[in-house]
Design an enzyme around this catalytic site. Structure first.
Site, PDB file in Angstrom:
ATOM      1  N   HIS A 154       2.732  -8.774   0.031  1.00 50.35           N
ATOM      2  CA  HIS A 154       2.826  -7.479  -0.636  1.00 50.35           C
ATOM      3  C   HIS A 154       2.958  -6.353   0.386  1.00 50.35           C
ATOM      4  CE1 HIS A 154      -1.393  -7.836   0.516  1.00 50.35           C
ATOM      5  NE2 HIS A 154      -1.353  -6.510   0.608  1.00 50.35           N
ATOM      6  N   HIS A 172       3.845  -1.611   5.463  1.00 48.94           N
ATOM      7  CA  HIS A 172       4.125  -2.885   6.129  1.00 48.94           C
ATOM      8  C   HIS A 172       3.806  -4.037   5.191  1.00 48.94           C
ATOM      9  CE1 HIS A 172      -0.253  -2.441   6.687  1.00 48.94           C
ATOM     10  NE2 HIS A 172      -0.250  -3.760   6.573  1.00 48.94           N
TER      11      HIS A 172
END
Ligand code: AMP
Length: 234
Positions: free
Chosen positions: A179, A91
């Site tokens: 990220h 995720h």
């Protein structure tokens, strides 16, 4: 050898009673309150009954090519004495993990929905490895930092932060490094990993058909709160 404790999908999924489904029509699954977080994430607050660990994110379903590359990277890291655990689910975080009172879940997700309704789908890409550490210094993450799509991600964070503020919860980083975490290990290993990161980056850059780029199809924001996952299509 490093040992870790998993938070994740190990606990069986419980069916929701019909009335709860009506209250929470966007739920996709349910787990026990204790197993609320993705692998490697730990809550930075003490678990209290009625306090639900909550965070907002974009899910990522990686392709086989990515999994193979990750496997290769973790083997190289292991060869250098750093044992990392791959994420069970991937995720991109749009919030910190905050503690949400149970009776706030419905208004909280309603507020998110109202804010996200105007946000459009987009694609972002990531290809540069970076090391992250949680605020407590108890977990180190190997992540792939976003290179394209930063502006759209900031727009999403603005919406999420607005909801957080309504509920007096912490906003996301002022200057976030978006990220996707690939793997994690226990402790603060930033110094040890600094040396080996270039070798891992070479595996990404010298990938078979040109440098590997992680493509994130941003079509749905999700909010995990305790044992529930809410979905917000873009
Ligand atoms: P995540 O994969 O989103 O759970 O992120 C892994 C860890 O990176 C979290 O514990 C974050 O707190 C941490 N982190 C450290 N610095 C940053 C940053 N600048 N932007 C986003 N996350 C960060």
């Amino acid at each position: 050898m490093l040992f870790h404790k998993h938070y994740g999908k190990s606990v069986s999924r419980l069916p929701l009673p019909g009335c709860l489904l009506e209250m929470f029509p966007d739920e996709v699954d349910s787990q026990s309150e204790q197993s609320a977080l993705h692998g490697g994430r730990i809550r930075s607050f003490k678990h209290e009954r009625g306090n639900w660990a909550t965070y907002v994110y974009l899910p990522h379903l990686p392709e086989e090519e990515f999994r193979l590359l990750l496997k290769e990277m973790l083997l190289v890291a292991r060869g250098r004495g750093v044992v990392m655990t791959p994420q069970e689910e991937f995720h991109l975080s749009l919030s910190q993990t905050v503690a949400l009172r149970h009776h706030w879940i419905q208004p909280f997700t309603q507020s998110l929905r109202a804010g996200l309704v105007h946000c459009k789908r987009f694609i972002c890409s990531a290809g540069r490895l970076r090391i992250y550490c949680n605020a407590e210094g108890t977990r180190t993450f190997l992540g792939m930092e976003v290179s394209n799509g930063h502006a759209q991600l900031l727009d999403l964070v603005q919406v999420v932060d607005k909801t957080m503020a309504e509920f007096h919860l912490d906003p996301f980083y002022k200057d976030p490094s978006f990220h996707v975490s690939l793997a994690w290990c226990v402790g603060d290993l930033r110094e040890q990993m600094k040396e080996g990161i270039q070798e891992l980056q070479s595996l990404v850059d010298d990938h078979e058909e040109g440098p590997f780029q992680l493509m994130l199809d941003c079509v749905e924001v999700q909010c995990r709160t305790g044992n529930k996952t809410f979905r917000f299509p873009l």
